[in-house]
Design an enzyme around this catalytic site. Structure first.
Site, PDB file in Angstrom:
ATOM      1  N   GLU A 134       0.831  -1.216   0.000  1.00 43.47           N
ATOM      2  CA  GLU A 134       0.000   0.000   0.000  1.00 43.47           C
ATOM      3  C   GLU A 134       0.863   1.263   0.000  1.00 43.47           C
ATOM      4  OE1 GLU A 134      -2.872   0.343  -0.902  1.00 43.47           O
ATOM      5  OE2 GLU A 134      -4.294   0.360   0.732  1.00 43.47           O
ATOM      6  N   THR A 187      -5.221   8.219  -4.206  1.00 43.66           N
ATOM      7  CA  THR A 187      -5.191   8.312  -2.742  1.00 43.66           C
ATOM      8  C   THR A 187      -4.089   9.276  -2.307  1.00 43.66           C
ATOM      9  OG1 THR A 187      -6.060   6.088  -2.541  1.00 43.66           O
ATOM     10  CG2 THR A 187      -4.934   6.939  -0.619  1.00 43.66           C
TER      11      THR A 187
HETATM   12  N1  HSE Z   1      -8.300   5.599   4.593  1.00 43.67           N
HETATM   13  C1  HSE Z   1      -7.714   5.827   3.301  1.00 43.67           C
HETATM   14  C2  HSE Z   1      -7.924   7.279   2.926  1.00 43.67           C
HETATM   15  C3  HSE Z   1      -8.383   4.934   2.299  1.00 43.67           C
HETATM   16  O1  HSE Z   1      -9.059   7.754   3.067  1.00 43.67           O
HETATM   17  O2  HSE Z   1      -6.976   7.933   2.497  1.00 43.67           O
HETATM   18  C4  HSE Z   1      -7.776   5.017   0.947  1.00 43.67           C
HETATM   19  O3  HSE Z   1      -6.854   4.007   0.773  1.00 43.67           O
END
Ligand code: HSE
Length: 318
Positions: A134, A187
């Site tokens: 990730e 993201t």
């Molecule tokens: N929790 C993460 C965000 C999820 O909102 O950035 C996206 O991978």
């Protein structure tokens, strides 16, 4: 150190799409979905590195150091003290930059396949290796998508030492509509605009919403979960990237959804509904029409909470 003859030398795994945050559970809540899956096939080799021999479906980097699955697998190799290589094929059905856990699915696929080939790691270690995958895509090793991708159900991550992963089983009346618009939000970009701090009133609102969402899940109270799908801090900060969000929420609730939030960092949205009272079809239609009014094509999926990653027909080449 292991050698390639110690265990099975090939495996194929299937990993579900996931939705993170669900309103106020930023970097904490995650839900496995049963509508879209990625696959990773891996074979151990006597070589020295991981090679990616093909990616079918959506495009992802094939250079191993930039590929979430390969990075996660190499972390498993390191943890297991395995000094040889592997070759991999991937089938990407979960669109990257969709908010549906595409990078998490790759990361879990790589880590789980490698773990299965090398005799197994604990779920916690597989998650930590997948978290490194990730990191390649978003510069952050958050586990909120990788946990449900691996374990299925609804997961809650407490990502401080000691790491706690709470998994709750789905209940049958919980319906889900996910709508994926034809826009991309990475993201990385959606995290770069987050505030460093937040007003106490927003922190209190989020704590209440996150707590109520979990209570609603345990009590099978979809109306409460829906009311609680509101994030006053992170989602609000992302609205300039997705200015249609409040329109879409209003329309979804008008069509029978209990609540709606961005799915992860967007641009997908996730709406919950009570299957005893509504059908997902109308909600999905209302949301896709509302996207169209905002000049955006989109695709809706009606789904349920899904199972986690699993091995499928070991040895078959995609
Ligand atoms: N929790 C993460 C965000 C999820 O909102 O950035 C996206 O991978």
């Amino acid at each position: 150190m292991m050698n390639t003859t110690d265990t099975n030398s090939k495996v194929k795994v299937r990993v579900p799409a996931t939705s993170a945050n669900l309103g106020a559970g930023f970097d904490v809540f995650g839900l496995a979905l049963d509508c879209l899956y990625d696959e990773v096939y891996m074979e151990l080799t006597t070589g020295k590195s991981i090679e990616i021999l093909g990616v079918e479906g959506y495009d992802v980097p094939e250079e191993p150091s930039e590929n979430c699955a390969a990075v996660a697998a190499s972390k498993v190799f390191e943890m297991k003290g395995y000094a040889h290589g592997a070759k991999m094929w991937m089938r990407k059905c979960i669109r990257p930059k969709s908010g549906l856990g595409s990078s998490a699915a790759s990361s879990v696929g790589g880590a789980l396949a490698a773990s299965k080939l090398l005799g197994g790691l604990s779920y916690e270690d597989i998650l930590l290796c997948a978290g490194e995958g990730e990191r390649v895509s978003s510069m952050s090793a958050h586990l909120d998508n990788v946990a449900p991708a691996l374990l299925g159900g609804f997961t809650i991550i407490r990502s401080y030492s000691p790491l706690d992963i709470v998994r709750l089983e789905a209940f049958s009346s919980m319906g889900i509509v996910v709508v994926l618009p034809e826009v991309e939000v990475s993201t990385k970009e959606a995290r770069a605009i987050l505030p460093e701090s937040a007003p106490v009133k927003d922190v209190v609102r989020n704590a209440g919403n996150a707590s109520a969402f979990v209570a609603g899940f345990i009590r099978e109270d979809i109306a409460l979960m829906g009311r609680a799908m509101v994030d006053a801090i992170f989602e609000k900060a992302r609205e300039p990237l997705m200015p249609w969000l409040s329109d879409i929420r209003k329309v979804a609730i008008g069509a029978g959804a209990s609540g709606l939030s961005l799915s992860g960092s967007g641009p997908s949205v996730i709406a919950l509904f009570d299957k005893r009272e509504h059908r997902g079809k109308e909600i999905s239609k209302a949301i896709t029409e509302a996207f169209l009014e905002n000049g955006i094509d989109s695709e809706g999926f009606i789904c349920s909470v899904g199972r986690g990653a699993m091995e499928i027909s070991e040895g078959a080449v995609i």
